[in-house]
Design a protein around this motif. Structure first.
Motif, PDB file in Angstrom:
ATOM      1  N   ARG A  19       0.842  -1.183   0.000  1.00 54.91           N
ATOM      2  CA  ARG A  19       0.000   0.000   0.000  1.00 54.91           C
ATOM      3  C   ARG A  19       0.883   1.242   0.000  1.00 54.91           C
ATOM      4  NH1 ARG A  19      -4.462   2.154   4.381  1.00 54.91           N
ATOM      5  NH2 ARG A  19      -2.563   2.696   5.532  1.00 54.91           N
ATOM      6  N   LEU A  20       0.646   2.087  -0.964  1.00 51.74           N
ATOM      7  CA  LEU A  20       1.334   3.369  -1.037  1.00 51.74           C
ATOM      8  C   LEU A  20       0.454   4.449  -0.415  1.00 51.74           C
ATOM      9  CD1 LEU A  20       2.688   3.256  -4.706  1.00 51.74           C
ATOM     10  CD2 LEU A  20       3.730   2.349  -2.619  1.00 51.74           C
ATOM     11  N   SER A  21       1.084   5.388   0.267  1.00 48.16           N
ATOM     12  CA  SER A  21       0.381   6.513   0.865  1.00 48.16           C
ATOM     13  C   SER A  21       0.978   7.821   0.365  1.00 48.16           C
ATOM     14  CB  SER A  21       0.473   6.462   2.394  1.00 48.16           C
ATOM     15  OG  SER A  21      -0.106   5.295   2.900  1.00 48.16           O
ATOM     16  N   CYS A  22       0.152   8.833   0.337  1.00 49.19           N
ATOM     17  CA  CYS A  22       0.588  10.155  -0.129  1.00 49.19           C
ATOM     18  C   CYS A  22      -0.145  11.197   0.719  1.00 49.19           C
ATOM     19  CB  CYS A  22       0.249  10.297  -1.611  1.00 49.19           C
ATOM     20  SG  CYS A  22       0.546  11.927  -2.330  1.00 49.19           S
ATOM     21  N   GLY A  66      -8.754  -4.176 -11.257  1.00 46.92           N
ATOM     22  CA  GLY A  66      -9.085  -5.407 -10.542  1.00 46.92           C
ATOM     23  C   GLY A  66      -8.041  -5.799  -9.517  1.00 46.92           C
ATOM     24  N   ARG A  67      -6.857  -5.186  -9.590  1.00 43.73           N
ATOM     25  CA  ARG A  67      -5.783  -5.503  -8.637  1.00 43.73           C
ATOM     26  C   ARG A  67      -5.421  -4.305  -7.765  1.00 43.73           C
ATOM     27  NH1 ARG A  67      -0.878  -6.524 -10.449  1.00 43.73           N
ATOM     28  NH2 ARG A  67      -1.086  -5.291 -12.362  1.00 43.73           N
ATOM     29  N   PHE A  68      -5.512  -3.111  -8.317  1.00 44.72           N
ATOM     30  CA  PHE A  68      -5.165  -1.889  -7.592  1.00 44.72           C
ATOM     31  C   PHE A  68      -6.442  -1.154  -7.203  1.00 44.72           C
ATOM     32  CE2 PHE A  68      -0.675  -0.939  -9.526  1.00 44.72           C
ATOM     33  CZ  PHE A  68      -0.294  -2.241  -9.243  1.00 44.72           C
ATOM     34  N   THR A  69      -6.396  -0.495  -6.052  1.00 45.40           N
ATOM     35  CA  THR A  69      -7.523   0.318  -5.596  1.00 45.40           C
ATOM     36  C   THR A  69      -7.014   1.679  -5.142  1.00 45.40           C
ATOM     37  OG1 THR A  69      -8.740  -1.647  -4.881  1.00 45.40           O
ATOM     38  CG2 THR A  69      -9.474   0.474  -4.034  1.00 45.40           C
ATOM     39  N   TYR A  80      -4.288   6.958  -1.129  1.00 49.38           N
ATOM     40  CA  TYR A  80      -3.732   5.612  -1.027  1.00 49.38           C
ATOM     41  C   TYR A  80      -3.789   4.903  -2.378  1.00 49.38           C
ATOM     42  CZ  TYR A  80      -4.627   6.349   3.958  1.00 49.38           C
ATOM     43  OH  TYR A  80      -4.664   6.852   5.233  1.00 49.38           O
ATOM     44  N   LEU A  81      -2.882   3.962  -2.543  1.00 48.72           N
ATOM     45  CA  LEU A  81      -2.968   3.021  -3.652  1.00 48.72           C
ATOM     46  C   LEU A  81      -2.700   1.638  -3.080  1.00 48.72           C
ATOM     47  CD1 LEU A  81      -3.419   2.728  -6.722  1.00 48.72           C
ATOM     48  CD2 LEU A  81      -0.925   2.664  -6.959  1.00 48.72           C
ATOM     49  N   GLN A  82      -3.761   0.862  -2.972  1.00 49.39           N
ATOM     50  CA  GLN A  82      -3.631  -0.523  -2.513  1.00 49.39           C
ATOM     51  C   GLN A  82      -3.330  -1.378  -3.734  1.00 49.39           C
ATOM     52  OE1 GLN A  82      -3.767  -1.920   0.653  1.00 49.39           O
ATOM     53  NE2 GLN A  82      -3.147  -3.804  -0.396  1.00 49.39           N
ATOM     54  N   MET A  83      -2.233  -2.106  -3.686  1.00 49.31           N
ATOM     55  CA  MET A  83      -1.806  -2.915  -4.825  1.00 49.31           C
ATOM     56  C   MET A  83      -1.761  -4.376  -4.411  1.00 49.31           C
ATOM     57  SD  MET A  83       1.246  -0.461  -6.290  1.00 49.31           S
ATOM     58  CE  MET A  83       2.275  -0.703  -4.850  1.00 49.31           C
ATOM     59  N   ASN A  84      -2.591  -5.178  -5.042  1.00 49.95           N
ATOM     60  CA  ASN A  84      -2.663  -6.605  -4.753  1.00 49.95           C
ATOM     61  C   ASN A  84      -2.233  -7.417  -5.977  1.00 49.95           C
ATOM     62  OD1 ASN A  84      -3.774  -5.969  -2.199  1.00 49.95           O
ATOM     63  ND2 ASN A  84      -5.857  -6.020  -3.041  1.00 49.95           N
ATOM     64  N   SER A  85      -1.950  -8.670  -5.751  1.00 50.22           N
ATOM     65  CA  SER A  85      -1.552  -9.590  -6.830  1.00 50.22           C
ATOM     66  C   SER A  85      -0.464  -8.974  -7.698  1.00 50.22           C
ATOM     67  CB  SER A  85      -2.772  -9.955  -7.685  1.00 50.22           C
ATOM     68  OG  SER A  85      -3.774 -10.555  -6.900  1.00 50.22           O
ATOM     69  N   TYR A  95       4.447   7.589  -8.433  1.00 54.68           N
ATOM     70  CA  TYR A  95       4.300   8.985  -8.043  1.00 54.68           C
ATOM     71  C   TYR A  95       2.834   9.308  -7.794  1.00 54.68           C
ATOM     72  CZ  TYR A  95       8.927   9.538 -10.228  1.00 54.68           C
ATOM     73  OH  TYR A  95      10.252   9.416 -10.573  1.00 54.68           O
ATOM     74  N   CYS A  96       2.547  10.003  -6.712  1.00 51.17           N
ATOM     75  CA  CYS A  96       1.214  10.548  -6.553  1.00 51.17           C
ATOM     76  C   CYS A  96       1.187  11.951  -7.148  1.00 51.17           C
ATOM     77  CB  CYS A  96       0.787  10.565  -5.093  1.00 51.17           C
ATOM     78  SG  CYS A  96       1.799  11.573  -3.994  1.00 51.17           S
ATOM     79  N   ALA A  97      -0.001  12.370  -7.546  1.00 49.75           N
ATOM     80  CA  ALA A  97      -0.157  13.682  -8.170  1.00 49.75           C
ATOM     81  C   ALA A  97      -1.502  14.263  -7.782  1.00 49.75           C
ATOM     82  CB  ALA A  97      -0.038  13.570  -9.688  1.00 49.75           C
ATOM     83  N   ALA A  98      -1.557  15.593  -7.744  1.00 47.00           N
ATOM     84  CA  ALA A  98      -2.796  16.268  -7.376  1.00 47.00           C
ATOM     85  C   ALA A  98      -2.883  17.611  -8.083  1.00 47.00           C
ATOM     86  CB  ALA A  98      -2.863  16.465  -5.861  1.00 47.00           C
ATOM     87  N   ASP A  99      -4.094  18.019  -8.348  1.00 43.11           N
ATOM     88  CA  ASP A  99      -4.313  19.302  -9.014  1.00 43.11           C
ATOM     89  C   ASP A  99      -5.754  19.730  -8.790  1.00 43.11           C
ATOM     90  OD1 ASP A  99      -4.913  21.217 -11.351  1.00 43.11           O
ATOM     91  OD2 ASP A  99      -2.777  20.858 -11.589  1.00 43.11           O
ATOM     92  N   PRO A 100      -5.975  21.026  -8.577  1.00 39.70           N
ATOM     93  CA  PRO A 100      -7.354  21.477  -8.380  1.00 39.70           C
ATOM     94  C   PRO A 100      -8.172  21.526  -9.672  1.00 39.70           C
ATOM     95  CG  PRO A 100      -5.843  23.330  -8.292  1.00 39.70           C
ATOM     96  CD  PRO A 100      -5.001  22.089  -8.347  1.00 39.70           C
ATOM     97  N   PHE A 101      -7.495  21.488 -10.832  1.00 38.55           N
ATOM     98  CA  PHE A 101      -8.209  21.592 -12.100  1.00 38.55           C
ATOM     99  C   PHE A 101      -7.918  20.399 -13.026  1.00 38.55           C
ATOM    100  CE2 PHE A 101      -9.659  25.638 -10.941  1.00 38.55           C
ATOM    101  CZ  PHE A 101      -8.608  26.363 -10.418  1.00 38.55           C
TER     102      PHE A 101
END
Length: 122
Positions: A19-22, A66-69, A80-85, A95-101
Motif C-alpha cells: 500500500r502506497l500513501s501520499c 481489478g488488482r489496484f484500488t 492511497y494506492l492498494q496494490m494486490n496480486s 508517483y502521486c499527483a494532485a491538481d485542483p483543475f
C-alpha cells in the motif's frame, strides 16, 4: 504550494501486496483531483489510477484494473494506492499527483510526490 509526501513501497514477491500513501499539506485536499502514476526506466510515465475531486470518476489502467484500488481519506489529507496480486511488470517508481483543475491520465498535474520504488521480484 502543496507538498505531497509519499510512503510505502519496497520489495515484494510476486503475488504479494503493498500500500502506497501520499500525504498532502493542503487542508482543501478533498477538492483536488488525484492520481497515481508510475514510470519504468526508459519508458514514459503512465497513469495507473486517477480519481476526480468528488470521487465520481475513477480510472484504472487496463493492466492494474481489478488488482489496484485508489482511495483517499480527506480527514487525513491522504491518498492511497492498494496494490494486490503484484507481478514483476508492476516494478516501477510510483508517483502521486494532485491538481485542483487537471484530472484524468495526462501528466499536467501541478503537484507531485517525490516518488517511491516498488520492486516485485522473487
Amino acid at each position: 504550494q502543496v507538498h505531497l509526501v509519499q510512503s510505502g513501497g519496497g520489495l515484494v514477491q510476486p503475488g504479494g501486496s503493498l500500500r502506497l500513501s501520499c500525504v498532502a499539506s493542503e487542508r482543501t485536499f478533498s477538492n483536488y483531483n488525484v492520481a497515481w502514476f508510475r514510470q519504468i526506466p526508459g519508458k514514459e510515465r503512465e497513469c495507473a489510477a486517477a480519481m476526480n475531486w468528488n470521487d465520481e470518476r475513477i480510472y484504472y489502467h487496463d493492466s492494474v484494473r481489478g488488482r489496484f484500488t485508489l482511495s483517499r481519506d480527506n480527514a487525513k489529507n491522504t491518498l492511497y494506492l492498494q496494490m494486490n496480486s503484484l507481478n514483476p511488470e508492476d516494478t516501477a517508481v510510483y508517483y502521486c499527483a494532485a491538481d485542483p483543475f487537471q484530472h484524468g491520465t495526462e501528466l499536467a498535474y501541478r503537484y507531485w510526490g517525490q516518488g517511491t520504488q516498488v520492486t516485485v521480484s522473487s
